[in-house]
Write an enzyme that holds these catalytic residues in place. Structure first.
Site, mmCIF file in Angstrom:
data_model
loop_
_atom_site.group_PDB
_atom_site.id
_atom_site.type_symbol
_atom_site.label_atom_id
_atom_site.label_comp_id
_atom_site.label_asym_id
_atom_site.label_seq_id
_atom_site.Cartn_x
_atom_site.Cartn_y
_atom_site.Cartn_z
ATOM 1 C CG ASP A 139 42.590 -45.802 36.550
ATOM 2 O OD1 ASP A 139 41.518 -45.956 35.962
ATOM 3 O OD2 ASP A 139 42.660 -45.328 37.684
ATOM 4 N NE ARG A 161 38.206 -34.613 45.675
ATOM 5 C CZ ARG A 161 38.096 -35.377 44.593
ATOM 6 N NH1 ARG A 161 39.027 -35.344 43.670
ATOM 7 N NH2 ARG A 161 37.068 -36.191 44.442
ATOM 8 C CG PHE A 216 44.647 -46.090 45.850
ATOM 9 C CD1 PHE A 216 44.497 -44.758 46.215
ATOM 10 C CD2 PHE A 216 43.507 -46.829 45.606
ATOM 11 C CE1 PHE A 216 43.254 -44.180 46.333
ATOM 12 C CE2 PHE A 216 42.251 -46.256 45.723
ATOM 13 C CZ PHE A 216 42.127 -44.932 46.089
ATOM 14 C CD GLU A 219 40.286 -37.457 33.810
ATOM 15 O OE1 GLU A 219 40.184 -36.805 34.870
ATOM 16 O OE2 GLU A 219 39.329 -38.042 33.295
ATOM 17 C CG ASP A 220 42.159 -36.861 38.114
ATOM 18 O OD1 ASP A 220 41.706 -37.485 37.117
ATOM 19 O OD2 ASP A 220 41.674 -37.005 39.251
#
Length: 180
Positions: free
Chosen positions: A104, A166, A153, A100-101
């Site tokens: 949160d 990205r 963010f 997973e990146d």
């Protein structure tokens, strides 16, 4: 590389990421020594991390991809899991590593882990590039984390805002003026 104009500051440099990913690959090689795990890339954000991670791993492995989301109105998760691309590998009796990146709220991964556990893998672990534990809404802790970050963010290295950024080679904090 020069910082993108929409980036407030670089949180993790290209070099820091490379060092963290290499160290994680070494940990995972020890974990999966003598086994052949199915390493699952959660699309799209994990692609960069996934590619670098498996390139650094010496373990014999197979790969697969999933595209999932926990959708709802606006930015709030509904808690429902929407699968737009499922695994093509039967994972029953296999060691599975979900890549997973970022974690949160944890909502999507919580549901995904539950779904995959129903398929009876021999083991199921999660490795994430980034973890934002202060945003957690469900009891979801990855087994392996490269970097714990503050609640900002972030974009770059696979992470996006509106499908952009990205391809940045670092993780940066997006300027609030871009998304507010």
């Amino acid at each position: 590389m020069e910082k993108h104009a929409d980036v407030e500051y670089v949180m993790l440099s290209e070099e820091q990421i490379a060092t963290g990913v290499k160290a994680m690959a070494e940990r995972l090689d020890k974990l999966y020594d003598g086994r052949t795990p199915v390493v699952v890339c959660v699309l799209k954000g994990s692609v960069m991390f996934f590619a670098d991670l498996i390139r650094n791993m010496k373990t014999t492995l197979t790969i697969d991809f999933m595209s999932v989301s926990s959708y709802g109105s606006g930015t709030k998760s509904s808690g429902e899991l929407k699968i737009s691309k499922d695994l093509s590998t039967n994972i029953e009796g296999r060691d599975v590593l979900i890549v997973e990146d970022i974690i949160d709220s944890g909502n999507t991964l919580y549901k995904l882990k539950k779904l995959l556990n129903e398929r009876k893998p021999a083991s199921l672990n999660i490795v994430t590039l980034l973890d934002k534990p202060e945003r957690r809404e469900v009891p979801m802790e990855p087994e392996y984390t490269c970097f714990v970050i503050e609640d900002e963010f972030v974009i770059g290295y696979g992470l996006d805002y509106d499908e952009r950024y990205r391809n940045l080679p670092y993780v940066g904090v997006l300027k609030r003026s871009v998304y507010e």
